[in-house]
Write an enzyme that holds these catalytic residues in place. Structure first.
Site, PDB file in Angstrom:
ATOM      1  N   GLU A 143       0.880  -1.176   0.000  1.00  0.00           N
ATOM      2  CA  GLU A 143       0.000   0.000   0.000  1.00  0.00           C
ATOM      3  C   GLU A 143       0.911   1.217   0.000  1.00  0.00           C
ATOM      4  O   GLU A 143       1.437   1.613   1.040  1.00  0.00           O
ATOM      5  CB  GLU A 143      -0.897  -0.025   1.249  1.00  0.00           C
ATOM      6  CG  GLU A 143      -1.906  -1.169   1.271  1.00  0.00           C
ATOM      7  CD  GLU A 143      -3.148  -0.867   0.433  1.00  0.00           C
ATOM      8  OE1 GLU A 143      -3.439   0.316   0.185  1.00  0.00           O
ATOM      9  OE2 GLU A 143      -3.826  -1.820   0.017  1.00  0.00           O
ATOM     10  N   CYS A 176      -2.164   9.500   2.638  1.00  0.00           N
ATOM     11  CA  CYS A 176      -1.710   8.923   1.366  1.00  0.00           C
ATOM     12  C   CYS A 176      -2.640   9.276   0.218  1.00  0.00           C
ATOM     13  O   CYS A 176      -2.194   9.424  -0.915  1.00  0.00           O
ATOM     14  CB  CYS A 176      -1.578   7.415   1.494  1.00  0.00           C
ATOM     15  SG  CYS A 176      -3.097   6.618   2.004  1.00  0.00           S
TER      16      CYS A 176
HETATM   17  P1  NAD Z   1       7.476   5.066   7.701  1.00  0.00           P
HETATM   18  O1  NAD Z   1       8.711   5.876   7.674  1.00  0.00           O
HETATM   19  O2  NAD Z   1       6.770   4.857   8.989  1.00  0.00           O
HETATM   20  O3  NAD Z   1       7.836   3.655   7.054  1.00  0.00           O
HETATM   21  C1  NAD Z   1       6.873   2.639   6.931  1.00  0.00           C
HETATM   22  C2  NAD Z   1       7.367   1.371   7.600  1.00  0.00           C
HETATM   23  O4  NAD Z   1       8.516   0.894   6.917  1.00  0.00           O
HETATM   24  C3  NAD Z   1       7.764   1.575   9.058  1.00  0.00           C
HETATM   25  O5  NAD Z   1       7.187   0.547   9.830  1.00  0.00           O
HETATM   26  C4  NAD Z   1       9.262   1.493   9.031  1.00  0.00           C
HETATM   27  O6  NAD Z   1       9.824   0.975  10.213  1.00  0.00           O
HETATM   28  C5  NAD Z   1       9.545   0.587   7.850  1.00  0.00           C
HETATM   29  N1  NAD Z   1      10.853   0.846   7.251  1.00  0.00           N
HETATM   30  C6  NAD Z   1      11.396   2.061   7.010  1.00  0.00           C
HETATM   31  N2  NAD Z   1      12.614   1.922   6.425  1.00  0.00           N
HETATM   32  C7  NAD Z   1      12.814   0.597   6.286  1.00  0.00           C
HETATM   33  C8  NAD Z   1      13.888  -0.180   5.740  1.00  0.00           C
HETATM   34  N3  NAD Z   1      14.979   0.371   5.231  1.00  0.00           N
HETATM   35  N4  NAD Z   1      13.742  -1.530   5.766  1.00  0.00           N
HETATM   36  C9  NAD Z   1      12.648  -2.115   6.282  1.00  0.00           C
HETATM   37  N5  NAD Z   1      11.614  -1.403   6.802  1.00  0.00           N
HETATM   38  C10 NAD Z   1      11.689  -0.080   6.818  1.00  0.00           C
HETATM   39  O7  NAD Z   1       6.359   5.646   6.725  1.00  0.00           O
HETATM   40  P2  NAD Z   1       6.539   6.336   5.321  1.00  0.00           P
HETATM   41  O8  NAD Z   1       7.055   5.381   4.327  1.00  0.00           O
HETATM   42  O9  NAD Z   1       7.186   7.672   5.468  1.00  0.00           O
HETATM   43  O10 NAD Z   1       4.992   6.585   5.020  1.00  0.00           O
HETATM   44  C11 NAD Z   1       4.564   7.555   4.154  1.00  0.00           C
HETATM   45  C12 NAD Z   1       4.342   6.954   2.776  1.00  0.00           C
HETATM   46  O11 NAD Z   1       3.387   5.927   2.868  1.00  0.00           O
HETATM   47  C13 NAD Z   1       3.772   7.931   1.781  1.00  0.00           C
HETATM   48  O12 NAD Z   1       4.347   7.691   0.531  1.00  0.00           O
HETATM   49  C14 NAD Z   1       2.296   7.594   1.761  1.00  0.00           C
HETATM   50  O13 NAD Z   1       1.628   7.958   0.604  1.00  0.00           O
HETATM   51  C15 NAD Z   1       2.343   6.119   1.951  1.00  0.00           C
HETATM   52  N6  NAD Z   1       1.099   5.660   2.542  1.00  0.00           N
HETATM   53  C16 NAD Z   1       0.308   4.826   1.833  1.00  0.00           C
HETATM   54  C17 NAD Z   1      -0.895   4.420   2.367  1.00  0.00           C
HETATM   55  C18 NAD Z   1      -1.825   3.509   1.630  1.00  0.00           C
HETATM   56  O14 NAD Z   1      -2.750   3.031   2.261  1.00  0.00           O
HETATM   57  N7  NAD Z   1      -1.632   3.254   0.357  1.00  0.00           N
HETATM   58  C19 NAD Z   1      -1.269   4.847   3.642  1.00  0.00           C
HETATM   59  C20 NAD Z   1      -0.417   5.675   4.334  1.00  0.00           C
HETATM   60  C21 NAD Z   1       0.775   6.070   3.789  1.00  0.00           C
END
Ligand code: NAD
Length: 458
Positions: free
Chosen positions: A231, A268
């Site tokens: 997602e 998102c």
């Molecule tokens: P975040 O930084 O919390 O990362 C998401 C998860 O990935 C966390 O649990 C984190 O610990 C893990 N993570 C981070 N780096 C990692 C790595 N190198 N290896 C393994 N795991 C790792 O959140 P984010 O990515 O900044 O979230 C924002 C993004 O998510 C935006 O692009 C947003 O559009 C998208 N998003 C999508 C949805 C959806 O439902 N489609 C919902 C919310 C957010």
């Protein structure tokens, strides 16, 4: 930074969560699944009911935690995190027996097989599921996938986002108090912990977050041929048609502002940018400014209804985007307070920074196009968005946007509302994601649909 059990609450953290710890934990969940305890409908209903209790009995504590992390107003947390997930659970509880019922094939589909043959499909749980959640809706995006995975009869390992530590700690403390500790576990932590978790074999990985990490997740999953749901995000465009009267433009602006500036734009499916014609743009921008004043008053920084950017890294990233185009309204920032004022930009060129990445903050570029043809071309020149929104009174425009563009979801008239409809799949396509969930789609995502054929021996 450790698995949290009932006796070992979130406050206690181990020095390091290693791949061996992860292997032991996943082994324990897998063993619980192997006993068959997660399969009966009773167990699933019990877990969903307890998950509902977790949310309703701890509404305030959850809202306090989310407020500590994101300055998210309590009312927003109740609506978008707690009540949203409760509705998803209630809808699942209401329909689960029907969704799980085997689907027989009509006799006509079995020609060529001996008389008395029957066939059909039935869902079976996949096994052990890893759910990795992001920070922007740190409760909903952890617990709504959990609800689906439990409803489908799986053991589940949850990894909340370390970027929202208060909510992560709250989830780690609450989950073992409410849910079957043999079949559901929480591991808190960031990259090292998630890396250790991703080295293990699961039967499904459900990841919500950005596409760069999505690629890491998919690579790790490929090692074990584990199916994934990704997602992701991206730039969700809005098309505002020409020739809307002043009252309609005001209504459009109010709905756009409500969606864009909620959670300080960190959603998102938030509208990322607007495409409209040069005649509509000035009136729309003016109306957006009025809508923002209506929502948050003259000084949004002092409004309890307005959120903050999650941390300084994201603040610096979003603040840097304010240099694109011309500021039509807003533009003020306060780094110590992680505050970015609701802002609209005009005169933005498509090659400026604000148009080259997902904004994920309270900045709305309003770009002009000559009309629908150019808007469709603009959208199709870019990655397939998670959501596309249209404001139009014209059926042909609606049809063309539906037929000639591709996006995870398409919403006319009210941005971000499609994901509240439990019977609609929620997910992306292409760069915005892979797979979907909510309601019956969660059951499909977290189950295997098994084919069954019974041919009489005699
Ligand atoms: P975040 O930084 O919390 O990362 C998401 C998860 O990935 C966390 O649990 C984190 O610990 C893990 N993570 C981070 N780096 C990692 C790595 N190198 N290896 C393994 N795991 C790792 O959140 P984010 O990515 O900044 O979230 C924002 C993004 O998510 C935006 O692009 C947003 O559009 C998208 N998003 C999508 C949805 C959806 O439902 N489609 C919902 C919310 C957010």
């Amino acid at each position: 930074m450790t698995e949290t059990t009932e006796t070992d609450q979130a406050t206690e953290t181990a020095a390091e969560f290693t791949a061996e710890d992860a292997a032991a934990l996943v082994g324990r969940l897998r063993a619980a699944f192997r006993t068959g305890r997660t399969k009966p409908l009773d167990w699933r209903v019990r877990q969903l009911t307890r998950l509902r209790d977790l949310l309703t009995e701890n509404r305030e504590a959850i809202a306090d935690a989310v407020h500590a992390d994101l300055h998210k107003p309590h009312a927003e947390t109740y609506a978008a995190e707690v009540d949203f997930t409760v509705r998803e659970i209630d809808h699942t509880l209401e329909n689960l027996p029907e969704w799980l019922s085997p689907q027989p094939l009509a006799a006509g589909a079995l020609t060529g097989l001996p008389d008395g043959s029957t066939a059909g499909t039935r869902y079976e749980p996949l096994g052990t599921v890893l759910v990795i959640a992001p920070w922007n809706y740190p409760v909903q995006l952890l617990l709504a996938p959990l609800a689906g995975a439990l409803a489908a009869g799986n053991a589940v390992l949850l990894k909340p986002s370390e970027v929202t530590p208060a909510t992560s700690a709250a989830m780690a403390a609450l989950v073992p108090r409410y849910l079957d500790p043999d079949a559901v576990a929480v591991v808190e932590g960031g990259v090292p912990e998630t890396t250790a978790l991703l080295a293990q074999r699961y039967d499904h990985i459900f990841y919500t977050g950005n596409g760069a990490v999505g690629r890491i997740v998919m690579r790790a999953a490929a090692e074990h041929l584990t199916p994934v749901t990704l997602e992701l995000g991206g730039k969700s465009p809005v098309f505002v048609d020409r020739d809307l009267d002043a009252a309609t433009v005001a209504a459009v602006a109010a709905r756009l502002a409500g969606a864009k500036f909620r959670n300080a734009g960190q959603t998102c499916v938030a509208p990322d940018y607007v495409l409209t014609d040069p005649k509509t743009a000035p009136a729309l921008v003016r109306a957006l400014g009025e809508a923002v004043a209506e929502l948050f008053g003259a000084d949004p920084q002092s409004s309890p209804a307005y959120g903050r950017i999650v941390n300084q890294r994201h603040f610096d990233r979003v603040a840097a985007l304010l240099g694109s185009g011309t500021t039509a309204f807003g533009g003020r920032t306060d780094r110590d307070d992680l505050y970015i004022e609701p802002t609209a930009l005009t005169g933005v060129r498509p090659d400026e920074p604000v148009m080259l990445e997902e904004i994920f903050g309270p900045v709305l570029p309003v770009l002009t196009v000559s009309g629908l043809d150019e808007a469709i071309e603009f959208i199709n020149d870019r990655d397939k968005p998670l959501a596309l929104y249209g404001f139009t009174e014209d059926d042909t425009t609606r049809r063309r946007l539906a037929d000639e563009t591709s996006s995870g979801g398409l919403g006319f008239g009210l941005p971000m509302a499609h994901l509240r409809v439990s019977e609609l799949p929620f997910g992306g396509v292409g760069e915005s994601g892979l797979g979907s969930y909510h309601g019956p789609y969660s059951i499909a995502t977290f189950s295997h649909r098994k084919a069954r054929l019974d041919v009489p021996l005699g």
